[in-house]
Design a protein around this motif. Structure first.
Motif, PDB file in Angstrom:
ATOM      1  N   PRO A 253      44.896  40.205  30.813  1.00  0.00           N
ATOM      2  CA  PRO A 253      44.876  40.491  32.248  1.00  0.00           C
ATOM      3  C   PRO A 253      43.566  41.139  32.686  1.00  0.00           C
ATOM      4  O   PRO A 253      42.792  41.647  31.863  1.00  0.00           O
ATOM      5  CB  PRO A 253      46.056  41.447  32.417  1.00  0.00           C
ATOM      6  CG  PRO A 253      46.188  42.126  31.088  1.00  0.00           C
ATOM      7  CD  PRO A 253      45.833  41.065  30.076  1.00  0.00           C
TER       8      PRO A 253
ATOM      9  N   LEU B 284      44.960  34.793  42.801  1.00  0.00           N
ATOM     10  CA  LEU B 284      44.386  36.125  42.945  1.00  0.00           C
ATOM     11  C   LEU B 284      44.465  36.556  44.403  1.00  0.00           C
ATOM     12  O   LEU B 284      44.193  35.761  45.313  1.00  0.00           O
ATOM     13  CB  LEU B 284      42.929  36.156  42.482  1.00  0.00           C
ATOM     14  CG  LEU B 284      42.673  35.666  41.060  1.00  0.00           C
ATOM     15  CD1 LEU B 284      42.049  34.284  41.094  1.00  0.00           C
ATOM     16  CD2 LEU B 284      41.782  36.617  40.287  1.00  0.00           C
TER      17      LEU B 284
ATOM     18  N   GLU C 115      49.556  32.048  36.777  1.00  0.00           N
ATOM     19  CA  GLU C 115      49.224  33.444  36.498  1.00  0.00           C
ATOM     20  C   GLU C 115      48.890  34.119  37.824  1.00  0.00           C
ATOM     21  O   GLU C 115      48.140  33.572  38.632  1.00  0.00           O
ATOM     22  CB  GLU C 115      48.034  33.537  35.543  1.00  0.00           C
ATOM     23  CG  GLU C 115      48.289  32.950  34.169  1.00  0.00           C
ATOM     24  CD  GLU C 115      47.081  33.083  33.262  1.00  0.00           C
ATOM     25  OE1 GLU C 115      46.353  34.088  33.398  1.00  0.00           O
ATOM     26  OE2 GLU C 115      46.856  32.176  32.445  1.00  0.00           O
TER      27      GLU C 115
ATOM     28  N   THR D 231      47.446  37.566  39.778  1.00  0.00           N
ATOM     29  CA  THR D 231      46.698  38.819  39.709  1.00  0.00           C
ATOM     30  C   THR D 231      46.633  39.429  41.104  1.00  0.00           C
ATOM     31  O   THR D 231      46.013  38.855  42.003  1.00  0.00           O
ATOM     32  CB  THR D 231      45.269  38.590  39.172  1.00  0.00           C
ATOM     33  OG1 THR D 231      45.337  38.065  37.847  1.00  0.00           O
ATOM     34  CG2 THR D 231      44.493  39.890  39.152  1.00  0.00           C
TER      35      THR D 231
ATOM     36  N   THR E  89      36.406  40.864  38.633  1.00  0.00           N
ATOM     37  CA  THR E  89      37.325  39.782  38.996  1.00  0.00           C
ATOM     38  C   THR E  89      36.664  38.421  38.842  1.00  0.00           C
ATOM     39  O   THR E  89      37.248  37.488  38.279  1.00  0.00           O
ATOM     40  CB  THR E  89      37.823  39.960  40.438  1.00  0.00           C
ATOM     41  OG1 THR E  89      38.512  41.203  40.561  1.00  0.00           O
ATOM     42  CG2 THR E  89      38.772  38.824  40.820  1.00  0.00           C
TER      43      THR E  89
ATOM     44  N   TYR F  58      36.388  37.603  35.294  1.00  0.00           N
ATOM     45  CA  TYR F  58      37.714  37.246  34.771  1.00  0.00           C
ATOM     46  C   TYR F  58      38.051  35.788  35.094  1.00  0.00           C
ATOM     47  O   TYR F  58      38.587  35.062  34.257  1.00  0.00           O
ATOM     48  CB  TYR F  58      38.756  38.178  35.374  1.00  0.00           C
ATOM     49  CG  TYR F  58      40.176  37.838  35.021  1.00  0.00           C
ATOM     50  CD1 TYR F  58      40.648  37.980  33.720  1.00  0.00           C
ATOM     51  CD2 TYR F  58      41.069  37.366  35.993  1.00  0.00           C
ATOM     52  CE1 TYR F  58      41.960  37.673  33.394  1.00  0.00           C
ATOM     53  CE2 TYR F  58      42.374  37.049  35.674  1.00  0.00           C
ATOM     54  CZ  TYR F  58      42.813  37.207  34.368  1.00  0.00           C
ATOM     55  OH  TYR F  58      44.107  36.888  34.055  1.00  0.00           O
TER      56      TYR F  58
END
Length: 327
Positions: free
Chosen positions: A2, A255, A281, A283, A303, A306
């Motif tokens: 994560p 995200l 996923e 975030t 971010t 990532y």
């Protein structure tokens, strides 16, 4: 793995948020205001982009011809043979922005992921023609799927977008799925999108105090762009991906900032995507407003890094899967 943030990251974000509370907010408005904003943006883009040379990324403009449409795309190429293609769709509330706006993030994807980035110069909805935005992005997506090998020497495609661009990316993904082409995609990266054009609960509840994006103006913009539809019709899957059948879509990274008025759009979309496919996923970034990954903060840097790691993992996993099949 994560996204990991430390207390210093959050303290920096809170400090910036106190400044943002006093700064002008982005207010999506009608044709004249959008035209003026577009002019200011283009004037600012006259400045040189030294980071492109530093990253050894080449830029070209190209006209794509597909299914009777002619759409400009901006292509950023790495200094090596591309390992994949990142199809980028810019944001701007469907009424402002262009492909060059995404150059800073796209250049890093090209350099660090070794991907060719194709960014769409779709027609803006200055006359409330949201359908034209959707049509252009769909056509470029289909063109890319059909011509990826001949144009770039790879068929590993990731599609991404931010805000209105995430909405348009989701529409393109659904069109590819309906045509039996979704399996050609390695993944999707969707930043703080608007997936319910009737207005999600968090957007409807957003007041003028929201950071970066003026909540009430954003909601009015949805109403203006869909003025010919009732709220029930605004929830039709042709323009609101949240209400579509999401089965058969590729792995996705969602995200959104915890302070974003579009928070519920992402929460609900990720939940439905996972229910249909089990491969989403999510975030949610604390202390983060709309467009947080564009701000000059350590959270933005971490971010975006990532996201690039996630994209690289998708390319590696696809390589492993294909190698296993051959073996």
């Amino acid at each position: 793995m994560p996204l990991r943030l430390d207390p210093a990251d959050l303290a920096e974000a809170r400090h910036l948020n106190r400044k943002l509370a006093w700064m002008p907010k982005f207010r999506p408005r009608g044709r004249i205001k959008a035209f003026l904003m577009q002019g200011v943006m283009r004037a600012q883009q006259l400045r040189p982009q030294p980071y492109l040379q530093r990253l050894d990324v080449r830029v070209e403009m190209r006209e794509v011809v597909f299914d009777g449409g002619r759409i400009l795309v901006r292509i950023l190429r790495p200094n090596t043979r591309p390992k994949g293609i990142y199809l980028d769709i810019h944001g701007g509330a469907w009424i402002v922005g262009n492909a060059r706006c995404d150059d800073p993030c796209n250049a890093m994807i090209a350099a660090e992921c070794g991907m060719a980035v194709v960014s769409v110069e779709y027609r803006l909805a200055l006359d409330n023609r949201l359908d034209l935005c959707i049509e252009d992005c769909r056509k470029v997506a289909f063109w890319l799927v059909e011509n990826c090998m001949s144009e770039f020497g790879t068929d590993r495609i990731v599609i991404g977008g931010e805000s209105a661009g995430a909405h348009l990316a989701a529409c393109a993904l659904l069109a590819l799925r309906d045509a039996g082409q979704a399996s050609r995609l390695a993944g999707a990266v969707l930043f703080y999108g608007a997936y319910d054009l009737s207005g999600s609960p968090s957007l409807r509840a957003a007041g003028p105090e929201t950071l970066v994006l003026h909540g009430p103006s954003a909601f009015r913009n949805l109403k203006r762009l869909t003025a010919d539809r009732s709220d029930v019709e605004r929830r039709r899957p042709d323009i609101s991906p949240l209400y579509a059948d999401l089965a058969g879509l590729p792995p996705a990274l969602f995200l959104v900032g915890a302070l974003d008025p579009l928070l519920d759009d992402t929460l609900q979309m990720a939940e439905r995507w996972n229910a249909a496919n089990g491969n989403a996923e999510l975030t949610v970034v604390p202390e983060a407003p709309h467009a947080f990954n564009r701000l000059k903060t350590s959270i933005a840097v971490k971010t975006n890094a990532y996201v690039r790691r996630w994209v690289n993992r998708r390319l590696e996993m696809l390589t492993t899967i294909r190698t296993d099949k051959v073996a």
